[in-house]
Design a protein around this motif. Structure first.
Motif, PDB file in Angstrom:
ATOM      1  N   GLU A  90       5.511 -14.771   9.505  1.00  0.00           N
ATOM      2  CA  GLU A  90       5.101 -13.756  10.476  1.00  0.00           C
ATOM      3  C   GLU A  90       3.897 -14.221  11.288  1.00  0.00           C
ATOM      4  N   ILE A 119      14.050  -7.185  11.681  1.00  0.00           N
ATOM      5  CA  ILE A 119      13.262  -6.437  12.659  1.00  0.00           C
ATOM      6  C   ILE A 119      11.796  -6.410  12.243  1.00  0.00           C
ATOM      7  N   ALA A 120      11.530  -6.212  10.955  1.00  0.00           N
ATOM      8  CA  ALA A 120      10.142  -6.190  10.474  1.00  0.00           C
ATOM      9  C   ALA A 120       9.454  -7.527  10.725  1.00  0.00           C
ATOM     10  N   THR A 123       8.944  -8.121  14.485  1.00  0.00           N
ATOM     11  CA  THR A 123       7.897  -7.245  15.029  1.00  0.00           C
ATOM     12  C   THR A 123       6.521  -7.792  14.700  1.00  0.00           C
ATOM     13  N   ARG A 124       6.305  -8.175  13.464  1.00  0.00           N
ATOM     14  CA  ARG A 124       4.987  -8.703  13.074  1.00  0.00           C
ATOM     15  C   ARG A 124       4.721 -10.051  13.741  1.00  0.00           C
ATOM     16  N   ALA A 126       5.897 -10.946  16.651  1.00  0.00           N
ATOM     17  CA  ALA A 126       5.594 -10.651  18.048  1.00  0.00           C
ATOM     18  C   ALA A 126       4.140 -10.205  18.207  1.00  0.00           C
ATOM     19  N   LYS A 127       3.634  -9.418  17.262  1.00  0.00           N
ATOM     20  CA  LYS A 127       2.224  -8.989  17.319  1.00  0.00           C
ATOM     21  C   LYS A 127       1.293 -10.194  17.191  1.00  0.00           C
ATOM     22  N   TRP A 133       8.465  -8.818  23.925  1.00  0.00           N
ATOM     23  CA  TRP A 133       9.862  -8.399  23.914  1.00  0.00           C
ATOM     24  C   TRP A 133      10.030  -6.965  24.414  1.00  0.00           C
ATOM     25  N   CYS A 135      12.765  -5.283  23.283  1.00  0.00           N
ATOM     26  CA  CYS A 135      13.289  -4.713  22.039  1.00  0.00           C
ATOM     27  C   CYS A 135      13.566  -5.873  21.109  1.00  0.00           C
ATOM     28  N   ILE A 136      13.986  -5.578  19.885  1.00  0.00           N
ATOM     29  CA  ILE A 136      14.241  -6.629  18.896  1.00  0.00           C
ATOM     30  C   ILE A 136      15.667  -6.495  18.392  1.00  0.00           C
TER      31      ILE A 136
END
Length: 225
Positions: A90, A119-120, A123-124, A126-127, A133, A135-136
């Motif tokens: 991540e 997705i989790a 998302t992390r 991407a942060k 994005w 969306c994922i």
């Protein structure tokens, strides 16, 4: 047809997993060869997914496979690794062109990952990496792993777009072959040091992909009207 959406491979194409994972390993396991550990960990990635793709195991998110593979590699090397080290995936850094290139592409196209990451995880990541994005998409949506055609088609379906209106962007020829077979447009962006300075794979396109670009900024220029 100009694509309405671009979906991206992430590990290797958008982010430098090898150096980033090695950095995290080195911080937690200072007595091991961190780059070798990262390479061995990544080598377990495809065999773990293959059991799921082949029907030998139900869908398991990549977060869990990464944790299982972490302990396998650590055991093979005679060390003990904490579960928390699996979060190294991540914390991967983007290649220098990725964030500005995605921002340029985002002005005209929907952009989303089509990754084997959950997705989790995406998302992390991407942060951490500032990946902008819209969306994922990817494995969690399809409950399966690339290069199964259903993964690409599920991403298109989630966007309510036909495959021919979507372009898959990847640094890996095999990913693009699978996407093309599923009806998507294709773009090849090489990452010649993904596996280190002596990389021998995916240095050049092996087919007439719809777009071939040296980086994401050039991809955005080529797709501009």
């Amino acid at each position: 047809m100009t694509p309405q959406a671009l979906i991206f491979d992430v590990f290797g194409t958008c982010v430098d997993w090898r150096s980033s994972v090695a950095r995290e390993v080195g911080a937690v396991l200072p007595r091991v060869d961190a780059t070798a550990f990262a390479t061995l960990w990544r080598a377990e990635y495809d065999p773990a997914m293959a059991r799921i793709r082949d029907g030998g195991r139900g869908y398991v998110p990549l977060d869990d496979l990464h944790r299982e593979n972490l302990h396998k590699v650590a055991g093979d090397l005679g060390v003990t690794a904490p579960d928390s080290l699996s979060h190294a995936w991540e914390k991967l850094d983007p290649w220098p062109d990725v964030v500005p290139g995605l921002l340029a592409l985002k002005t005209r196209h929907i952009i989303a990952p089509c990754s084997n990451g959950s997705i989790a995880l995406m998302t992390r990541l991407a942060k951490h990496a500032a990946l902008p994005w819209d969306c994922i998409l990817g494995a969690d949506i399809a409950q399966d792993y690339k290069p199964k055609p259903g993964v690409y088609r599920a991403s298109c379906a989630a966007l309510r777009l036909p495959p021919e209106a979507v372009m898959m962007v990847a640094a890996h020829n095999d990913d693009l072959h699978a996407a093309r077979a599923a009806g998507l447009q294709t773009a090849f962006v090489p990452r010649p040091t993904e596996h280190g300075e002596r990389q021998t794979t995916d240095l050049v396109p092996d087919a007439d992909w719809d777009v071939i670009a040296p980086d994401f900024l050039d991809l955005a220029r080529q797709l501009a009207p």
